[in-house]
Design an enzyme around this catalytic site. Structure first.
Site, short mmCIF file in Angstrom:
data_model
loop_
_atom_site.label_atom_id
_atom_site.label_comp_id
_atom_site.label_asym_id
_atom_site.label_seq_id
_atom_site.Cartn_x
_atom_site.Cartn_y
_atom_site.Cartn_z
N ARG A 168 43.95 10.54 -61.63
CA ARG A 168 44.82 11.10 -62.69
C ARG A 168 45.32 9.98 -63.58
NH1 ARG A 168 45.50 14.81 -58.62
NH2 ARG A 168 44.60 16.78 -59.29
N ASP A 197 38.41 12.84 -59.20
CA ASP A 197 39.11 14.09 -59.50
C ASP A 197 38.71 14.51 -60.92
OD1 ASP A 197 41.21 16.21 -59.62
OD2 ASP A 197 41.93 15.19 -57.82
N HIS A 271 37.98 20.05 -58.15
CA HIS A 271 38.45 18.79 -58.71
C HIS A 271 37.30 17.88 -59.13
CE1 HIS A 271 42.80 19.22 -57.80
NE2 HIS A 271 42.35 20.01 -56.83
N ASP A 337 39.80 20.78 -51.53
CA ASP A 337 40.96 21.56 -51.95
C ASP A 337 40.73 22.25 -53.29
OD1 ASP A 337 40.85 18.93 -53.04
OD2 ASP A 337 42.91 19.13 -53.75
N GLU A 338 41.40 23.37 -53.42
CA GLU A 338 41.59 24.05 -54.71
C GLU A 338 40.31 24.24 -55.52
OE1 GLU A 338 46.14 22.91 -55.78
OE2 GLU A 338 44.70 21.31 -56.13
N TRP A 404 48.00 20.08 -45.79
CA TRP A 404 48.89 19.78 -46.93
C TRP A 404 49.70 20.98 -47.38
CZ3 TRP A 404 48.54 21.44 -52.18
CH2 TRP A 404 47.42 22.21 -52.51
N ASP A 431 54.84 12.37 -54.74
CA ASP A 431 54.85 12.57 -56.20
C ASP A 431 55.97 13.53 -56.59
OD1 ASP A 431 53.34 14.59 -54.83
OD2 ASP A 431 52.57 15.31 -56.75
N THR A 476 49.11 11.26 -58.89
CA THR A 476 49.61 10.51 -60.05
C THR A 476 49.52 11.26 -61.38
OG1 THR A 476 47.48 9.38 -60.28
CG2 THR A 476 49.17 8.29 -58.94
N GLU A 477 49.48 12.59 -61.33
CA GLU A 477 49.52 13.31 -62.61
C GLU A 477 50.68 12.81 -63.48
OE1 GLU A 477 49.15 14.79 -59.69
OE2 GLU A 477 47.92 16.61 -59.80
C1 ACM Z 1 46.20 18.72 -52.82
O1 ACM Z 1 47.39 18.43 -53.00
N1 ACM Z 1 45.56 19.44 -53.74
C2 ACM Z 1 45.50 18.35 -51.63
#
Ligand code: ACM
Ligand code: ZN
Length: 618
Positions: A168, A197, A271, A337-338, A404, A431, A476-477
């Site tokens: 990020r 990512d 991602h 993830d996601e 997570w 974060d 770190t967005e």
């Molecule tokens: C995550 O925070 N997407 C693993």
């Protein structure tokens, strides 16, 4: 030496009773056993370091100790083989001490001699880090007094991790080394490197050069990540960076010298926009995409890696092959993830695969993908770890889960005989904001240091042998520079280091606070940024018994006084003092200004908040 006011205060307090000799246990993480003895060891340039038989590994540890000692108090110790002078002796146990394990140590400070003994060099390093924490961070003219003590110490968990997201926002290899330096001081031993990512691919892969020539670069934006605008057509991509394979090897060696294992993460199938920007043919839509500047944080991707395309697995085989050859540790993190699974539901290739394999839904399709990646990773003689989404649709037999989204993923993993690393957002997401939003600004959530300290990685009823440990994650967005990485990591990283290293007995936040504060002058001296948020109150508007709005302050640590004003003037210790009771809001007030004091001196930061904003938060 730069010194923040708060730290100066703490330092002066320390010296006033210690005369440059740190009595009491002010160590983080708390050691297993600490026995204070009478007397001091006088460390000076006449002190010698003695290591056994010129052992090169121990020589390295002693060298790291010496370098940190110079930075801490200006004294460098020469080596000697003679034991009759005042010495700091590093000893490897001839007979392993079972209590100490591979990372434990015994540190004996007597007035004549300091001995650090351990079964393995890692233990010697941790022992020397403890010793360094017993030395005040002040440049000494000649002699430094170290209070005599006997310390026996070893870790509770084998996985004591911190994750840094370098996608990020990109951080240079020197910044990464600095991050590792700081980890080691607090006995962390796993550096999880989130290398890829949507916002940048950061590791050179020789078989796929566009991953970095295209995937590491995006349009330059400054300001608030959520508001970053998408690149104009033909706008040059100048923001980003990546690590060459030589850079990676250098950092891996640097970490290994400090007994830190690096777990590299290549985040697939979600991602992966940076990958798809470089090689759009591996996506479901097959259409060109770009490396996101930021901004897109709710909609995870507008395309996805195509898990029905066999060529994707050929590509991943090469990518993970190169990753495996770069990183000697046993784990490779594959993300998981996601993922935007909706693209798979509409993609002909993904649908064809589902029919052929009798896969019922897209979550089972992700499980199919994970098992293919697991095979690839195992073929490189590594173990696969992934975020807890890899459980959905069926967990690959030998995969390790990084929990997570709460602790449930870890509980499921352990109950089915899988290992887990606990890293729930609720305790481990560094974060998230650690103080008042008005000055800490924007993130996905809130997480105070005290709450991190309350983390228990082994959920009730779970067999602890399946819980490898825990990890703090620095996404770190909203962290655009390295100073901010440090600010977000510390001091919450201290609280987590104690959770992961120290025995979970009589854990007491109030007792921890002075030990945590004792690290602040060390941070200042090492020019490491850290958040003073523990000194700021949380401010809340509530509805009083009479239905009227009231203001309440909550403090994270004891011994602070809050002073406040409603008249838009700077509060000080002559202003109204909070009496630990809800405050009535005076007629006409539109803002509250507040600051904390300790022992009559300002300590916290000035908080200015509109009452409208407080009302919105109700
Ligand atoms: C995550 O925070 N997407 C693993
Ligand atoms: Zn597809």
């Amino acid at each position: 030496m730069k010194m923040k006011k708060a730290s100066l205060l703490i330092l002066l307090t320390l010296f006033s009773y210690s005369a440059f000799c740190q009595k009491d246990n002010l160590l983080v993480p708390e050691p297993v056993k600490f026995i204070q003895k009478t007397g001091n060891f006088q460390l000076s340039t006449d002190t010698r370091i003695v290591i056994p038989d010129d052992n090169t590994e121990i020589k390295k540890v002693a060298g790291l100790f010496n370098d940190q000692l110079v930075a801490l108090c200006g004294i460098r110790l020469e080596s000697s083989s003679v034991k009759d002078e005042t010495i700091v002796e590093f000893l490897l146990n001839k007979q392993p001490d079972n209590e100490l394990g591979d990372e434990g140590y015994f540190l004996n400070i007597s007035s004549k001699k300091i001995t650090i003994s351990a079964n393995k060099p890692a233990g010697l390093l941790y022992g020397s880090e403890t010793l360094l924490q017993m030395i005040s961070p002040v440049l000494a003219d000649s002699i430094v007094n170290i209070a005599c003590a006997e310390i026996t110490d070893y870790p509770r968990f084998g996985w004591r991790g911190l994750m840094l997201d370098v996608s990020r926002h990109f951080f240079t290899k020197d910044e990464v080394k600095r991050f590792i330096d700081q980890m080691v001081k607090y006995k962390y031993n796993v550096f999880h490197w989130h290398l890829t990512d949507n916002n940048g691919w950061r590791v050179e892969i020789k078989s796929y050069p566009k991953l970095t020539s295209v995937g590491a670069w995006r349009a330059k934006r400054t300001g608030l990540y959520t508001g970053y605008e998408t690149a104009e057509p033909n706008e040059s991509k100048t923001d980003g960076g990546f690590y060459t394979q030589d850079d990676i090897r250098e950092v891996v060696q640097y970490a290994a010298d400090r007994f830190v294992t690096i777990v590299p993460e290549v985040d697939v199938p979600g991602h992966s926009s940076a990958l798809l920007a470089a090689y759009p043919e591996y996506s479901c839509l097959g259409t060109p995409t770009y490396v996101y500047e930021g901004g897109r944080i709710t909609d995870i991707g507008d395309n996805e890696l195509c898990v029905g395309n066999e060529k994707v697995y050929e590509m991943l085989d090469k990518v993970f092959g190169e990753i495996a050859s770069l990183f000697p540790g046993e784990y490779i993190h594959m993300g998981g993830d996601e993922a935007s699974r909706r693209y798979w539901a509409e993609c002909p290739k993904c649908q064809k695969l589902m029919k052929e394999e009798g896969i019922e839904d897209v979550s089972a399709l992700q499980s199919y993908f994970s098992s293919r990646v697991d095979k690839i990773i195992r073929s490189k003689n590594k173990k696969m770890i992934g975020w807890d989404e890899i459980i959905e649709g069926g967990l690959v037999p030998d995969a390790t889960v990084m929990s997570w989204r709460g602790i449930e993923g870890g509980i499921t993993a352990a109950s089915t005989g899988h290992h887990a690393v606990m890293s729930p957002t609720t305790y481990c997401y560094l974060d998230y904001l650690q103080g008042e939003k008005n000055i800490e600004r924007v993130s996905f959530g809130a997480l105070r240091a005290k709450r991190v300290f309350e983390f228990e990685p082994v959920p009730e009823g779970v067999d602890p042998s399946f819980i490898l440990g825990g990890q703090g994650n620095v996404w770190t967005e909203f962290i655009p520079n390295y100073r901010r990485v440090e600010y977000m990591t510390w001091p919450r990283g201290l609280a987590l280091s104690e959770v992961l290293w120290s025995p979970n007995v009589n854990r007491d936040w109030d007792e921890f606070v002075p030990r945590m504060e004792a690290q602040f002058p060390r941070f200042d001296q090492a020019e490491v940024n850290y958040a003073p948020s523990i000194y700021d109150p949380a401010i809340e508007m509530i509805s009083g018994d009479n239905g009227k709005k009231q203001i309440v302050f909550t403090l994270e640590i004891k011994g602070l006084d809050v002073y406040y004003t409603f008249d838009h003037t700077f509060p000080d210790n002559f202003s109204l003092k909070y009496q630990n009771e809800p405050i009535e809001i005076p007629k006409g007030a539109s803002e509250i200004w507040a600051i904390t004091y300790r022992d009559g001196k300002p300590l916290g930061r000035l908080l200015v908040i509109t009452l409208d904003e407080l009302e919105k938060r109700m």
